[in-house]
Design a protein around this motif. Structure first.
Motif, PDB file in Angstrom:
ATOM      1  N   VAL A   1       0.892  -1.248  -0.014  1.00 24.02           N
ATOM      2  CA  VAL A   1      -0.115  -0.084  -0.119  1.00 24.02           C
ATOM      3  C   VAL A   1       0.781   1.278  -0.010  1.00 24.02           C
ATOM      4  O   VAL A   1       1.671   1.359   0.856  1.00 24.02           O
ATOM      5  CB  VAL A   1      -1.017  -0.114   1.288  1.00 24.02           C
ATOM      6  CG1 VAL A   1      -1.842   1.375   1.263  1.00 24.02           C
ATOM      7  CG2 VAL A   1      -1.927  -1.230   1.185  1.00 24.02           C
TER       8      VAL A   1
ATOM      9  N   GLY B   1       4.071   1.043   2.672  1.00 25.70           N
ATOM     10  CA  GLY B   1       3.839  -0.394   2.701  1.00 25.70           C
ATOM     11  C   GLY B   1       4.582  -0.829   1.344  1.00 25.70           C
ATOM     12  O   GLY B   1       4.847  -2.113   1.221  1.00 25.70           O
TER      13      GLY B   1
ATOM     14  N   GLU C   1       0.966  -3.646   4.840  1.00 25.09           N
ATOM     15  CA  GLU C   1       0.708  -2.374   5.299  1.00 25.09           C
ATOM     16  C   GLU C   1       2.313  -2.191   6.397  1.00 25.09           C
ATOM     17  O   GLU C   1       2.414  -2.906   6.979  1.00 25.09           O
ATOM     18  CB  GLU C   1      -0.372  -2.075   5.937  1.00 25.09           C
ATOM     19  CG  GLU C   1      -1.375  -1.616   5.161  1.00 25.09           C
ATOM     20  CD  GLU C   1      -1.150   0.089   4.954  1.00 25.09           C
ATOM     21  OE1 GLU C   1      -0.106   0.528   4.993  1.00 25.09           O
ATOM     22  OE2 GLU C   1      -2.290   0.958   4.713  1.00 25.09           O
TER      23      GLU C   1
ATOM     24  N   ILE D   1      -1.309   0.332  10.797  1.00 26.80           N
ATOM     25  CA  ILE D   1      -2.699   0.246  10.855  1.00 26.80           C
ATOM     26  C   ILE D   1      -3.328   1.148  11.808  1.00 26.80           C
ATOM     27  O   ILE D   1      -3.032   0.768  13.090  1.00 26.80           O
ATOM     28  CB  ILE D   1      -3.386  -1.139  10.947  1.00 26.80           C
ATOM     29  CG1 ILE D   1      -3.106  -2.101   9.587  1.00 26.80           C
ATOM     30  CG2 ILE D   1      -5.084  -1.177  11.150  1.00 26.80           C
ATOM     31  CD1 ILE D   1      -3.510  -3.497   9.786  1.00 26.80           C
TER      32      ILE D   1
ATOM     33  N   GLY E   1      -7.488   2.083   9.925  1.00 23.73           N
ATOM     34  CA  GLY E   1      -7.949   0.909   9.084  1.00 23.73           C
ATOM     35  C   GLY E   1      -8.653   1.400   7.786  1.00 23.73           C
ATOM     36  O   GLY E   1      -8.647   0.823   6.657  1.00 23.73           O
TER      37      GLY E   1
ATOM     38  N   SER F   1      -7.419   3.801   5.148  1.00 24.32           N
ATOM     39  CA  SER F   1      -6.514   3.744   3.929  1.00 24.32           C
ATOM     40  C   SER F   1      -6.149   2.320   3.606  1.00 24.32           C
ATOM     41  O   SER F   1      -6.378   1.683   2.564  1.00 24.32           O
ATOM     42  CB  SER F   1      -5.339   4.487   4.372  1.00 24.32           C
ATOM     43  OG  SER F   1      -4.792   4.013   5.371  1.00 24.32           O
ATOM     44  N   SER F   2      -6.096   1.633   4.671  1.00 18.33           N
ATOM     45  CA  SER F   2      -5.701   0.227   4.240  1.00 18.33           C
ATOM     46  C   SER F   2      -6.845  -0.516   3.557  1.00 18.33           C
ATOM     47  O   SER F   2      -6.702  -1.269   2.428  1.00 18.33           O
ATOM     48  CB  SER F   2      -5.423  -0.777   5.729  1.00 18.33           C
ATOM     49  OG  SER F   2      -4.495  -0.071   6.408  1.00 18.33           O
TER      50      SER F   2
ATOM     51  N   MET G   1      -4.349  -9.387   5.234  1.00 15.00           N
ATOM     52  CA  MET G   1      -3.290  -8.048   5.478  1.00 15.00           C
ATOM     53  C   MET G   1      -2.292  -8.321   6.569  1.00 15.00           C
ATOM     54  O   MET G   1      -2.547  -8.972   7.585  1.00 15.00           O
ATOM     55  CB  MET G   1      -4.155  -7.092   5.814  1.00 15.00           C
ATOM     56  CG  MET G   1      -3.212  -5.588   5.745  1.00 15.00           C
ATOM     57  SD  MET G   1      -4.445  -4.088   6.259  1.00 15.00           S
ATOM     58  CE  MET G   1      -5.365  -4.440   4.888  1.00 15.00           C
TER      59      MET G   1
ATOM     60  N   SER H   1       0.508  -6.027   8.691  1.00 20.55           N
ATOM     61  CA  SER H   1       1.378  -4.808   8.831  1.00 20.55           C
ATOM     62  C   SER H   1       2.416  -5.120  10.008  1.00 20.55           C
ATOM     63  O   SER H   1       2.515  -5.910  10.673  1.00 20.55           O
ATOM     64  CB  SER H   1       0.245  -3.910   9.761  1.00 20.55           C
ATOM     65  OG  SER H   1      -0.085  -4.445  10.893  1.00 20.55           O
TER      66      SER H   1
ATOM     67  N   ASN I   1       0.395  -1.873  14.683  1.00 24.73           N
ATOM     68  CA  ASN I   1      -1.149  -1.755  14.681  1.00 24.73           C
ATOM     69  C   ASN I   1      -1.461  -1.084  16.054  1.00 24.73           C
ATOM     70  O   ASN I   1      -0.849  -1.558  17.107  1.00 24.73           O
ATOM     71  CB  ASN I   1      -1.855  -3.183  14.574  1.00 24.73           C
ATOM     72  CG  ASN I   1      -3.461  -2.948  14.917  1.00 24.73           C
ATOM     73  OD1 ASN I   1      -3.760  -1.783  14.749  1.00 24.73           O
ATOM     74  ND2 ASN I   1      -4.148  -4.049  14.958  1.00 24.73           N
TER      75      ASN I   1
ATOM     76  N   TYR J   1      -6.308 -10.075   9.583  1.00 24.82           N
ATOM     77  CA  TYR J   1      -4.905  -9.564   9.396  1.00 24.82           C
ATOM     78  C   TYR J   1      -4.197  -9.752  10.639  1.00 24.82           C
ATOM     79  O   TYR J   1      -4.748 -10.190  11.719  1.00 24.82           O
ATOM     80  CB  TYR J   1      -5.389  -8.019   9.354  1.00 24.82           C
ATOM     81  CG  TYR J   1      -6.075  -7.351  10.622  1.00 24.82           C
ATOM     82  CD1 TYR J   1      -5.119  -6.889  11.655  1.00 24.82           C
ATOM     83  CD2 TYR J   1      -7.448  -7.551  11.084  1.00 24.82           C
ATOM     84  CE1 TYR J   1      -5.626  -6.195  12.742  1.00 24.82           C
ATOM     85  CE2 TYR J   1      -7.798  -6.800  12.177  1.00 24.82           C
ATOM     86  CZ  TYR J   1      -7.100  -6.169  13.012  1.00 24.82           C
ATOM     87  OH  TYR J   1      -7.500  -5.825  14.256  1.00 24.82           O
TER      88      TYR J   1
ATOM     89  N   SER K   1      -0.556  -8.248  12.732  1.00 26.07           N
ATOM     90  CA  SER K   1       0.429  -7.062  12.977  1.00 26.07           C
ATOM     91  C   SER K   1       1.714  -7.568  13.572  1.00 26.07           C
ATOM     92  O   SER K   1       1.428  -8.572  14.592  1.00 26.07           O
ATOM     93  CB  SER K   1      -0.062  -5.836  13.578  1.00 26.07           C
ATOM     94  OG  SER K   1      -0.928  -5.576  12.796  1.00 26.07           O
TER      95      SER K   1
END
Length: 211
Positions: free
Chosen positions: A75, A79, A124, A127, A130, A132-133, A150, A152, A155, A172, A174
């Protein structure tokens, strides 16, 4: 990831100052929120050993949790480098998703080759809410991609983000999170007990904190 690993990642982020804690002199986010924490994971890229550690651990998560992935998507912008490194390590195709379509040329929002039905893992750096993700997830789905998860680096652990991910049907993971970071900061004597309460209060209601 277990709590030990989350703290190990948090320690790396603190080491390169990708995360800074300042309960007494808060930062101001672009949204206008006051915050006792600032996270800039782009700094990781300037430290080869930490960068390599993050790449390896993130690749392990994708490999173990989303083994059926066909494509890795980064992203924009933060990202992208981490996604590209994970894709390289796992020898998977890589695409990246712009925040909005280009205003010239082909007008694309997704760069790279994405075929309909391919299973995509989104990478990502961070986060928060959330929003834009999930906009990136929507762009991938609009082009026929099947977002299976996902991953990241960090988070904040906001309830609004967890709910948004659940509503969108996006599992997701993280590598680290706010709780692990605060626990580590307390263990290291980086924050006092009073500051710890301040940090917890912010996480519970960031939009009104500091006003």
């Amino acid at each position: 990831m277990n709590n030990v690993s989350e703290k190990q990642v948090a320690e790396k982020l603190l080491q390169v100052q990708a995360v800074k804690l300042s309960p007494s002199q808060p930062f101001t986010w672009a949204s206008g929120w006051k915050s006792p924490i600032y996270c800039d994971n782009r700094k990781i890229l300037s430290y080869p050993y930490v960068r390599d550690y993050i790449k390896s651990e993130m690749s392990n998560i994708v490999f173990e949790v989303f083994p059926e992935a066909d494509v890795v998507a980064g992203v924009a912008t933060a990202g992208i480098p981490h996604g590209a490194m994970v894709a390289d390590q796992l020898k998977l195709p890589f695409i990246y998703v712009r925040s909005k379509p280009k205003e010239h040329g082909m007008g694309r929002q997704i760069e790279g080759v994405l075929q309909a039905g391919q299973r995509v893992v989104v990478i990502e750096d961070l986060i928060s809410t959330g929003k834009s993700s999930l906009e990136a997830v929507q762009a991938i789905r609009a082009e026929g991609g099947n977002v299976i998860g996902m991953v990241s680096i960090f988070n904040y652990g906001f309830d609004i983000a967890a709910q948004a991910m659940a509503d969108a049907g996006v599992p997701y993971r993280s590598m680290s999170n706010y709780n692990a970071l605060i626990e580590l900061a307390v263990e290291k004597g980086m924050v006092t007990e009073a500051e710890q309460e301040t940090l917890k209060a912010w996480r519970n209601d960031p939009s009104v904190w500091g006003k």
